[in-house]
Structure formats: structure tokens, C-alpha cells
Scaffold this motif. Structure first.
Motif, PDB file in Angstrom:
ATOM      1  N   SER A  40      -3.621   9.972  -4.825  1.00 25.61           N
ATOM      2  CA  SER A  40      -4.056  10.880  -5.896  1.00 25.61           C
ATOM      3  C   SER A  40      -3.296  10.634  -7.200  1.00 25.61           C
ATOM      4  CB  SER A  40      -3.886  12.338  -5.454  1.00 25.61           C
ATOM      5  OG  SER A  40      -2.534  12.607  -5.161  1.00 25.61           O
ATOM      6  N   ASP A  41      -2.099  10.045  -7.113  1.00 29.55           N
ATOM      7  CA  ASP A  41      -1.338   9.750  -8.335  1.00 29.55           C
ATOM      8  C   ASP A  41      -1.827   8.487  -9.036  1.00 29.55           C
ATOM      9  OD1 ASP A  41      -0.344   7.734  -6.682  1.00 29.55           O
ATOM     10  OD2 ASP A  41       1.660   8.592  -6.518  1.00 29.55           O
ATOM     11  N   GLY A  42      -2.717   7.725  -8.387  1.00 27.36           N
ATOM     12  CA  GLY A  42      -3.266   6.498  -8.964  1.00 27.36           C
ATOM     13  C   GLY A  42      -2.679   5.242  -8.351  1.00 27.36           C
ATOM     14  N   GLY A  43      -1.525   5.355  -7.696  1.00 23.13           N
ATOM     15  CA  GLY A  43      -0.900   4.199  -7.053  1.00 23.13           C
ATOM     16  C   GLY A  43      -1.603   3.844  -5.752  1.00 23.13           C
ATOM     17  N   ILE A  44      -1.302   2.647  -5.254  1.00 22.12           N
ATOM     18  CA  ILE A  44      -1.893   2.164  -4.006  1.00 22.12           C
ATOM     19  C   ILE A  44      -0.842   2.259  -2.897  1.00 22.12           C
ATOM     20  CG2 ILE A  44      -3.045   0.224  -2.868  1.00 22.12           C
ATOM     21  CD1 ILE A  44      -4.580   1.216  -5.334  1.00 22.12           C
ATOM     22  N   ALA A  45      -1.270   2.687  -1.721  1.00 24.52           N
ATOM     23  CA  ALA A  45      -0.360   2.847  -0.588  1.00 24.52           C
ATOM     24  C   ALA A  45       0.272   1.520  -0.169  1.00 24.52           C
ATOM     25  CB  ALA A  45      -1.109   3.450   0.593  1.00 24.52           C
ATOM     26  N   ALA A  46       1.474   1.611   0.354  1.00 22.41           N
ATOM     27  CA  ALA A  46       2.187   0.423   0.821  1.00 22.41           C
ATOM     28  C   ALA A  46       1.647  -0.060   2.159  1.00 22.41           C
ATOM     29  CB  ALA A  46       3.682   0.716   0.947  1.00 22.41           C
ATOM     30  N   TYR A  47       1.239   0.864   3.012  1.00 22.49           N
ATOM     31  CA  TYR A  47       0.764   0.494   4.340  1.00 22.49           C
ATOM     32  C   TYR A  47      -0.108   1.605   4.904  1.00 22.49           C
ATOM     33  CZ  TYR A  47       4.453   3.655   5.879  1.00 22.49           C
ATOM     34  OH  TYR A  47       5.240   4.762   6.057  1.00 22.49           O
ATOM     35  N   TYR A  48      -0.735   1.299   6.029  1.00 22.83           N
ATOM     36  CA  TYR A  48      -1.547   2.279   6.737  1.00 22.83           C
ATOM     37  C   TYR A  48      -1.052   2.386   8.170  1.00 22.83           C
ATOM     38  CZ  TYR A  48      -5.484   4.696   8.799  1.00 22.83           C
ATOM     39  OH  TYR A  48      -6.258   5.617   9.454  1.00 22.83           O
ATOM     40  N   SER A  49      -0.906   3.615   8.646  1.00 23.40           N
ATOM     41  CA  SER A  49      -0.529   3.869  10.032  1.00 23.40           C
ATOM     42  C   SER A  49      -1.730   4.479  10.742  1.00 23.40           C
ATOM     43  CB  SER A  49       0.649   4.840  10.079  1.00 23.40           C
ATOM     44  OG  SER A  49       0.788   5.382  11.374  1.00 23.40           O
ATOM     45  N   LEU A  50      -2.021   4.017  11.938  1.00 27.07           N
ATOM     46  CA  LEU A  50      -3.134   4.577  12.699  1.00 27.07           C
ATOM     47  C   LEU A  50      -2.917   6.048  13.016  1.00 27.07           C
ATOM     48  CD1 LEU A  50      -3.886   1.674  15.182  1.00 27.07           C
ATOM     49  CD2 LEU A  50      -5.247   2.381  13.216  1.00 27.07           C
ATOM     50  N   LEU A  51      -1.669   6.474  13.064  1.00 29.38           N
ATOM     51  CA  LEU A  51      -1.383   7.860  13.412  1.00 29.38           C
ATOM     52  C   LEU A  51      -1.195   8.766  12.210  1.00 29.38           C
ATOM     53  CD1 LEU A  51       0.998   7.271  16.431  1.00 29.38           C
ATOM     54  CD2 LEU A  51      -1.425   7.815  16.458  1.00 29.38           C
ATOM     55  N   SER A  52      -0.513   8.292  11.170  1.00 26.89           N
ATOM     56  CA  SER A  52      -0.215   9.175  10.040  1.00 26.89           C
ATOM     57  C   SER A  52      -1.027   8.859   8.790  1.00 26.89           C
ATOM     58  CB  SER A  52       1.285   9.144   9.722  1.00 26.89           C
ATOM     59  OG  SER A  52       1.697   7.839   9.403  1.00 26.89           O
ATOM     60  N   GLY A  53      -1.821   7.803   8.820  1.00 33.13           N
ATOM     61  CA  GLY A  53      -2.655   7.472   7.668  1.00 33.13           C
ATOM     62  C   GLY A  53      -1.931   6.616   6.643  1.00 33.13           C
ATOM     63  N   TYR A  54      -2.399   6.696   5.400  1.00 33.15           N
ATOM     64  CA  TYR A  54      -1.819   5.877   4.332  1.00 33.15           C
ATOM     65  C   TYR A  54      -0.459   6.409   3.917  1.00 33.15           C
ATOM     66  CZ  TYR A  54      -6.168   3.339   3.688  1.00 33.15           C
ATOM     67  OH  TYR A  54      -7.245   2.528   3.879  1.00 33.15           O
ATOM     68  N   SER A  55       0.413   5.487   3.517  1.00 31.98           N
ATOM     69  CA  SER A  55       1.736   5.865   3.033  1.00 31.98           C
ATOM     70  C   SER A  55       1.640   6.330   1.587  1.00 31.98           C
ATOM     71  CB  SER A  55       2.678   4.655   3.109  1.00 31.98           C
ATOM     72  OG  SER A  55       2.328   3.713   2.102  1.00 31.98           O
ATOM     73  N   SER A  56       2.773   6.591   0.991  1.00 34.18           N
ATOM     74  CA  SER A  56       2.839   6.938  -0.429  1.00 34.18           C
ATOM     75  C   SER A  56       2.568   5.697  -1.268  1.00 34.18           C
ATOM     76  CB  SER A  56       4.226   7.479  -0.770  1.00 34.18           C
ATOM     77  OG  SER A  56       4.491   8.639  -0.030  1.00 34.18           O
ATOM     78  N   SER A  57       2.401   5.915  -2.559  1.00 33.57           N
ATOM     79  CA  SER A  57       2.151   4.810  -3.487  1.00 33.57           C
ATOM     80  C   SER A  57       3.356   3.880  -3.561  1.00 33.57           C
ATOM     81  CB  SER A  57       1.863   5.370  -4.880  1.00 33.57           C
ATOM     82  OG  SER A  57       0.702   6.142  -4.860  1.00 33.57           O
ATOM     83  N   TYR A  58       3.072   2.618  -3.806  1.00 36.29           N
ATOM     84  CA  TYR A  58       4.117   1.591  -3.856  1.00 36.29           C
ATOM     85  C   TYR A  58       3.856   0.709  -5.070  1.00 36.29           C
ATOM     86  CZ  TYR A  58       7.493  -1.672  -1.819  1.00 36.29           C
ATOM     87  OH  TYR A  58       8.583  -2.453  -1.572  1.00 36.29           O
ATOM     88  N   PRO A  59       4.807   0.633  -6.011  1.00 34.16           N
ATOM     89  CA  PRO A  59       4.576  -0.108  -7.252  1.00 34.16           C
ATOM     90  C   PRO A  59       4.186  -1.572  -7.059  1.00 34.16           C
ATOM     91  CG  PRO A  59       6.549   1.228  -7.450  1.00 34.16           C
ATOM     92  CD  PRO A  59       6.114   1.315  -6.016  1.00 34.16           C
TER      93      PRO A  59
END
Length: 145
Positions: free
Chosen positions: A73-92
Motif C-alpha cells: 500500500s505504500d507503493g514499494g514492492i515486497a521482498a519475498y512471499y511466504s505461503l503462510l504469511s503472505g507478502y513481506s514489507s516493501s524492500y527498496p
């Protein structure tokens, strides 16, 4: 010992993510079953996937959907995806790498709506990166919530 604690902590975090969003469990189980069936009955050699045919437009659209799902939602792209917890926070770093890809997708797509969506996503990512940029011109490392 610390490494074991780290793994246990990660497993607990992943489990907590699944408990917070139980709707992820059914697609995960469905994917595991279909993958198991596919491997069990599919062609079992290295080149079996070279015969798969998809239109360029279909692949571009699927790629864009994947990137848009990873955009936070902040515009950044996630660093990784977890099958259990979903997308991570944004990573520059990941965000910086994806921006040219979004512009390439916009240029290659014959669908104007898809092109506009890709450009908008790229501009959101750029705005987010610029909001993080330090006075030295560098960008901070790590995940950003």
C-alpha cells in the motif's frame, strides 16, 4: 542454538500468519494437491515444459498481476512471499529493480488499460523510493513497513 531459535521463531511467525488469515490455507492445500498430481502423472523429463505455449499478452498480464499483488500500500514492492504469511514489507532494492520491468510491460502490452496500470504502479514505486532516499543519495537497506 541461536540458529535453532531463529528457525523456531520463523516457524511460529509463519504459523501465526496462517492463523490470522486462514483463507490462505485452502489455496495452499489445493496447490499442493494439484502439484503432487501433476508431478505424479506428468511427463518426467527436463524438457517436458518446453512444449508449453502461452501468448505473449497472457504472460505479460500474468506478470503484471504478480507484481501488482506484491506492491504494498505504500507503493514499494515486497521482498519475498511466504505461503503462510503472505507478502513481506516493501524492500527498496527489489522495488528499484521492478520499476524498469513495469515500464517494459507497459511498452510491450497492446492493451491500453494494462499499460496504464503498469505505469501507475511504476510511478507509485518511484514515489515510495524517493520518500526514502537519504540526503547522500543512498537508499536505506532492509524491509520497510
Amino acid at each position: 542454538m541461536n540458529q535453532e531459535r531463529g528457525k523456531a521463531w520463523q516457524a511460529a511467525k509463519e504459523t501465526a500468519g496462517l492463523l490470522r488469515a486462514p483463507q490462505r490455507a485452502l489455496p495452499l492445500v489445493r496447490k499442493l494437491i494439484t502439484d503432487t498430481v501433476s508431478v505424479g502423472f506428468g511427463q518426467c523429463h527436463l524438457y517436458s515444459y518446453t512444449k508449453t505455449r502461452c501468448s505473449t499478452e497472457r504472460v505479460l498480464n500474468a506478470s503484471l498481476r504478480w507484481i501488482l499483488d506484491a506492491q504494498r500500500s505504500d507503493g514499494g514492492i515486497a521482498a519475498y512471499y511466504s505461503l503462510l504469511s503472505g507478502y513481506s514489507s516493501s524492500y527498496p532494492e527489489v522495488t528499484g529493480y521492478i520499476i524498469p520491468t513495469l515500464y517494459d510491460l507497459a511498452r510491450q502490452s497492446s492493451d491500453r488499460a494494462v499499460s496504464c496500470e503498469a505505469i501507475y504502479a511504476a510511478e507509485r514505486a518511484i514515489d515510495w523510493l524517493l520518500s526514502l532516499q537519504m540526503s547522500s543519495g543512498a537508499f536505506p537497506a532492509g524491509l520497510h513497513a
